[in-house]
Enzyme design. Structure first.
Site, PDB file in Angstrom:
ATOM      1  N   ARG A 105       2.060   1.257  10.483  1.00 58.94           N
ATOM      2  CA  ARG A 105       1.561   1.423   9.118  1.00 58.94           C
ATOM      3  C   ARG A 105       2.722   1.266   8.145  1.00 58.94           C
ATOM      4  O   ARG A 105       3.711   1.975   8.231  1.00 58.94           O
ATOM      5  CB  ARG A 105       0.916   2.791   8.956  1.00 58.94           C
ATOM      6  N   ARG A 159       0.607  -5.348  13.132  1.00 58.72           N
ATOM      7  CA  ARG A 159       0.101  -4.806  14.400  1.00 58.72           C
ATOM      8  C   ARG A 159      -0.082  -5.906  15.444  1.00 58.72           C
ATOM      9  O   ARG A 159       0.026  -5.648  16.641  1.00 58.72           O
ATOM     10  CB  ARG A 159      -1.204  -4.049  14.167  1.00 58.72           C
ATOM     11  N   GLU A 195      -5.961  -1.320  15.143  1.00 60.90           N
ATOM     12  CA  GLU A 195      -6.869  -2.077  14.291  1.00 60.90           C
ATOM     13  C   GLU A 195      -6.101  -3.222  13.634  1.00 60.90           C
ATOM     14  O   GLU A 195      -5.102  -3.006  12.958  1.00 60.90           O
ATOM     15  CB  GLU A 195      -7.458  -1.158  13.217  1.00 60.90           C
ATOM     16  N   SER A 202     -10.623  -6.132   9.911  1.00 58.23           N
ATOM     17  CA  SER A 202     -11.806  -5.437   9.475  1.00 58.23           C
ATOM     18  C   SER A 202     -12.615  -6.484   8.723  1.00 58.23           C
ATOM     19  O   SER A 202     -12.152  -7.034   7.745  1.00 58.23           O
ATOM     20  CB  SER A 202     -11.366  -4.304   8.551  1.00 58.23           C
ATOM     21  N   ARG A 223       0.840  -1.200   0.000  1.00 64.84           N
ATOM     22  CA  ARG A 223       0.000   0.000   0.000  1.00 64.84           C
ATOM     23  C   ARG A 223       0.867   1.238   0.000  1.00 64.84           C
ATOM     24  O   ARG A 223       1.822   1.345   0.750  1.00 64.84           O
ATOM     25  CB  ARG A 223      -0.909   0.011   1.235  1.00 64.84           C
TER      26      ARG A 223
END
Length: 422
Positions: A279, A392, A351, A354, A264
């Site tokens: 990130r 994470r 997070e 999801s 990403r």
RNA sequence: GGAGAGGUGGCCGAGUGGUCGAAGGCGCACGCCUGGAAAGCGUGUAUCCGUCACAAGCGGAUCAAGGGUUCGAAUCCCUUUCUCUCCGCCA
């Protein structure tokens, strides 16, 4: 995209329900409705013209055969005229259909009735919390410092050989990551998911199929020389396995899991929130995907959330589950649950998963259908979720399990790591 | 990367300008037959769009994709793409 039928039948409700996303869709919906009816008119005209010229062509053929060439010659002119007309109509139809499609791709999915109103993640509804989210002892280190101390992840080396956001895992750090991947895949396998190893690059059609294009152009790395995109998640290749597919009803649900590296660009974020593993441009993730019967999708969503929750429990990480509010809900999702783990040393929730139900939003773009028992082809529901995103989890695991000498490995991972502490 | 051969329905496979969405076979579904099954026999079996009640019927599109020739194309021409074979290179 959403079913255009919804707009034809009840555009008011579409507008109403999109308000939960803080979106005023009135103008857009109206333009869709106009483009839709224009398209249909155009289609009708074109069909009629083609039908006429078809009949004519047949008659000309018959005339030639019966030796009435003279008469046929006259009809050829008429035929040419119709052909010209059809060409013009076809061009106009293409334009209108293109516009309609473009407008439709700008409409996000309609939120599930349970989606709470709200703007930001602060408005998300916490539906479950397990384990104790305690402040870490003062001597606890954030993972980026811990990693340096233990020499298990080298961020600077990654920056040197590639750039920021491309960490180098090393020694027990690499081994721990590999252990987690294997653990996640094994758990998915036990839960009935078939393992897939997908390509890490996809073509534009695939990127469009899952909605990365055109909405999130710029999020993906693009290989220009071959016009391919590095996948931002294995959801893209895995879900695209179903592009232009009609499944048999008894094949549902399809359950796939895939481990992949994800890329990403995440342009323009700096600071504390993106330090260390928080990130990255490149990271690892195990994904679970389901294609279900429309009536079973919410049951499947629950099952998937529970699956992820069990993983976190087995890893002994404190976590909570949030129902995303309208403002935080992804473009294609109807309902999403985020799972967040507590990071003691950073004092915040991270997070790590999801899980979303897209209902028929993706399947419309993908042309993914199933043949119902009455023999009709209906759009299937698609769902996916991370199970889990590695960095994470790694961060939380390292931070929460640290003691004076290093880091304790959770029980479930030891068969995979071969060591019980770092 | 070089040379050649090809891409037709779920699969195999006919079809080189006309009424072909496409023979035949396999598979599948249903029915008959049977105590039950197999075999056999019969019927059916692509997708999308429009009209419409997301029915039937009717109209249109689709034989890798796009463009062209022609009154008319799965059939001819061009471009792209993919597959296969041979050669080269290579983890």
């Amino acid at each position: 995209m959403i079913d255009i039928q919804l707009i034809r039948e009840n555009s008011r409700e579409v507008i109403e329900r999109l308000k939960v996303r803080n979106m005023d869709a009135a103008g857009l919906v109206e333009r869709v409705a106009e483009a839709d009816s224009e398209r249909r008119q155009m289609q009708k005209q074109l069909d009629d013209t083609l039908a006429e010229s078809k009949v004519l062509a047949r008659r000309i053929g018959e005339l030639f055969k019966s030796g009435k060439g003279q008469e046929a010659e006259g009809l050829k002119q008429e035929s040419g005229r119709l052909k010209q007309q059809a060409k013009v109509l076809q061009e106009r139809l293409d334009v209108v259909a293109g516009e309609l499609n473009e407008l439709m791709t700008r409409l996000p999915n309609i939120p599930h009735p349970s989606v709470p109103a709200g703007n930001t993640e602060a408005d998300n509804e916490i539906v479950r919390e397990e384990g104790k989210a305690e402040a870490a002892p003062p001597e606890a280190l954030p993972h980026w410092e811990l990693c340096k101390k233990l020499d298990i992840i080298d961020f600077e080396a990654g920056t040197k050989i590639t750039g920021a956001g491309f960490p180098v895992y090393k020694g027990k750090g690499a081994r721990l990551q590999r252990a987690l991947i294997a653990f996640f895949l094994d758990e998915a396998d036990k839960a009935g998911y078939t393992e897939i190893q997908p390509p890490l690059m996809v073509n534009a059609d695939s990127a469009y199929g899952t909605g990365q294009l055109p909405d999130k152009d710029g999020q993906m790395y693009h290989v220009q020389s071959d016009d391919l995109y590095l996948i931002p998640t294995s959801e893209v290749p895995v879900t695209n396995l179903f592009r232009d597919t009609i499944l048999k009803e008894d094949e549902l649900p399809v359950k796939y899991t895939a481990y992949s590296v994800c890329f990403r660009r995440e342009a323009g974020s700096y600071g504390k929130d993106v330090r260390g593993l928080n990130r990255l441009h490149q990271f690892d993730k195990v994904e679970i995907v389901q294609v279900t019967h429309p009536e079973k999708s919410y049951q499947a969503l629950k099952e998937m959330v529970d699956h992820v929750a069990v993983l976190l429990k087995k890893l002994e990480l404190p976590f909570r589950v949030a129902r995303l509010c309208g403002g935080d809900l992804g473009f294609a999702a109807a309902l999403t649950f985020d799972l967040e783990v507590w990071s003691g040393a950073q004092g915040r929730w991270l997070e790590v998963s999801s899980v979303s139900n897209f209902e028929t939003y993706q399947s419309h773009r993908l042309k993914l259908r199933y043949r119902s028992s009455e023999g009709r082809n209906l759009h299937a529901h698609t769902l996916n979720g991370s199970a889990l995103a590695l960095p994470r989890i790694l961060a939380a695991l390292l931070e929460n399990n640290q003691d004076k000498g290093g880091v304790i490995i959770p029980e479930v991972l030891r068969p995979y790591t071969g060591f019980d502490r770092i």
